[in-house]
Design an enzyme around this catalytic site. Sequence first.
Site, PDB file in Angstrom:
ATOM      1  N   ASP A 176       0.843  -1.201   0.000  1.00  0.00           N
ATOM      2  CA  ASP A 176       0.000   0.000   0.000  1.00  0.00           C
ATOM      3  C   ASP A 176       0.882   1.257   0.000  1.00  0.00           C
ATOM      4  O   ASP A 176       0.372   2.382  -0.006  1.00  0.00           O
ATOM      5  CB  ASP A 176      -1.021  -0.014   1.145  1.00  0.00           C
ATOM      6  CG  ASP A 176      -0.392  -0.081   2.515  1.00  0.00           C
ATOM      7  OD1 ASP A 176       0.850  -0.203   2.604  1.00  0.00           O
ATOM      8  OD2 ASP A 176      -1.146  -0.018   3.509  1.00  0.00           O
ATOM      9  N   SER A 177       2.215   1.056  -0.052  1.00  0.00           N
ATOM     10  CA  SER A 177       3.118   2.167  -0.370  1.00  0.00           C
ATOM     11  C   SER A 177       2.788   2.698  -1.764  1.00  0.00           C
ATOM     12  O   SER A 177       3.294   3.743  -2.174  1.00  0.00           O
ATOM     13  CB  SER A 177       4.580   1.720  -0.306  1.00  0.00           C
ATOM     14  OG  SER A 177       4.781   0.536  -1.054  1.00  0.00           O
ATOM     15  N   ASP A 222      -1.102  -6.041  -0.032  1.00  0.00           N
ATOM     16  CA  ASP A 222      -1.444  -5.432   1.256  1.00  0.00           C
ATOM     17  C   ASP A 222      -2.941  -5.258   1.405  1.00  0.00           C
ATOM     18  O   ASP A 222      -3.621  -4.764   0.474  1.00  0.00           O
ATOM     19  CB  ASP A 222      -0.790  -4.045   1.355  1.00  0.00           C
ATOM     20  CG  ASP A 222       0.547  -4.084   2.070  1.00  0.00           C
ATOM     21  OD1 ASP A 222       0.819  -5.063   2.796  1.00  0.00           O
ATOM     22  OD2 ASP A 222       1.320  -3.122   1.894  1.00  0.00           O
ATOM     23  N   GLU A 255      -1.098  -5.319   8.954  1.00  0.00           N
ATOM     24  CA  GLU A 255      -0.244  -4.707   9.962  1.00  0.00           C
ATOM     25  C   GLU A 255      -0.849  -4.914  11.342  1.00  0.00           C
ATOM     26  O   GLU A 255      -2.057  -4.723  11.517  1.00  0.00           O
ATOM     27  CB  GLU A 255      -0.115  -3.196   9.684  1.00  0.00           C
ATOM     28  CG  GLU A 255       0.495  -2.886   8.332  1.00  0.00           C
ATOM     29  CD  GLU A 255       0.619  -1.384   8.056  1.00  0.00           C
ATOM     30  OE1 GLU A 255       0.281  -0.570   8.957  1.00  0.00           O
ATOM     31  OE2 GLU A 255       1.036  -1.038   6.949  1.00  0.00           O
ATOM     32  N   GLU A 303       9.603  -3.781  10.213  1.00  0.00           N
ATOM     33  CA  GLU A 303       9.962  -2.480   9.631  1.00  0.00           C
ATOM     34  C   GLU A 303      10.457  -1.537  10.725  1.00  0.00           C
ATOM     35  O   GLU A 303       9.776  -1.338  11.742  1.00  0.00           O
ATOM     36  CB  GLU A 303       8.740  -1.875   8.916  1.00  0.00           C
ATOM     37  CG  GLU A 303       9.065  -0.525   8.285  1.00  0.00           C
ATOM     38  CD  GLU A 303       8.015  -0.042   7.278  1.00  0.00           C
ATOM     39  OE1 GLU A 303       7.049  -0.778   7.000  1.00  0.00           O
ATOM     40  OE2 GLU A 303       8.186   1.095   6.779  1.00  0.00           O
TER      41      GLU A 303
HETATM   42  O1  KIV Z   1       3.626  -1.108   1.537  1.00  0.00           O
HETATM   43  C1  KIV Z   1       4.828  -1.418   1.552  1.00  0.00           C
HETATM   44  O2  KIV Z   1       5.605  -1.111   0.645  1.00  0.00           O
HETATM   45  C2  KIV Z   1       5.308  -2.189   2.691  1.00  0.00           C
HETATM   46  C3  KIV Z   1       6.777  -2.465   2.761  1.00  0.00           C
HETATM   47  C4  KIV Z   1       7.510  -1.251   3.168  1.00  0.00           C
HETATM   48  C5  KIV Z   1       7.076  -3.593   3.651  1.00  0.00           C
HETATM   49  O3  KIV Z   1       4.550  -2.581   3.513  1.00  0.00           O
END
Ligand code: KIV
Length: 286
Positions: A51-52, A90, A121, A188
């Site tokens: 979700d980045s 995610d 998470e 993280e």
């Molecule tokens: O969303 C993401 O890119 C992540 C990574 C930083 C592990 O959760």
Amino acid sequence: MPEPQRVAPVTVRDLVRLSAAGRRLVAVTAYTAPEARLCDAAGVDVILVGDSLGNAVLGLADTLGVTMDDMVRHTRAVAGAAQRALVVADLPFLSYQTGIADAVRNGGRLLQAGASAVKLEGGSAYVPTVEALGHAGIPVIGHLGFTPQSVRRLGGPRVQGRESGSAEELRRDAAALAAAGVGAIVLEMVPGPLAQAVTAEVSVPTIGIGAGPDCSGQILVLYDLVGLSPRLPHFARSYGDAGAEIGRAVERYAEDVRAGRFPGPEHTHDGRRWGEPHPPGRDAPS
Ligand code: KIV
């Protein structure tokens, strides 16, 4: 003509097996089909549709604005292009915090879009959710330490588990997630010694980001590693400068268009089908 060789896709069980056999796991994020194709061909074990996406692709300040529809669309693009790597998607903000039924429905949507596992998470509070997803046939990857969906509560991207109390809590959370059946745990922004201790204690691989050298594997955000992020976090490393390469290509294209060097007569559509070779005697495009 020989059939193209198909490679067996990596499964969540393979992560545990490969890690137990001493192989360090390589994970990277990707958001689009071309990115997934390149990462897969490079031989990574895991592609995370993170979700980045919010910060990296959609121009948002954080991950909180990413929706299920966003994740489904990008998961479909990535899963359609990756042949070998395990595709993990995610679960975005508010897709599982609101209840177990929501988590199962939304996890199921991500599997229907082509993911082979979902990531969420949080620690012990999510054990019932992880178990329910497992019962529904949805493999789960955990995520502890700095959890970006809690950025408002945590007050920014900060190292987690520095004090003995919070370090103990993180160790308990990792053990609880492993017992609930997660296939791996992302750590993280966790102090290196704590990440090392968790990795030694839990029965599933840990995948670090900003967590030192002693996790079972590593993940980076693709745009950090290829030089497409405006700012590189201190715990990341850039292995290329795709940003500069793209900028130079676009500049050269603009110069050619303005100078009348592109397009040439050979770039006129002449009825060939897409991908057919140029007829002999005609220049291929440069
Ligand atoms: O969303 C993401 O890119 C992540 C990574 C930083 C592990 O959760």
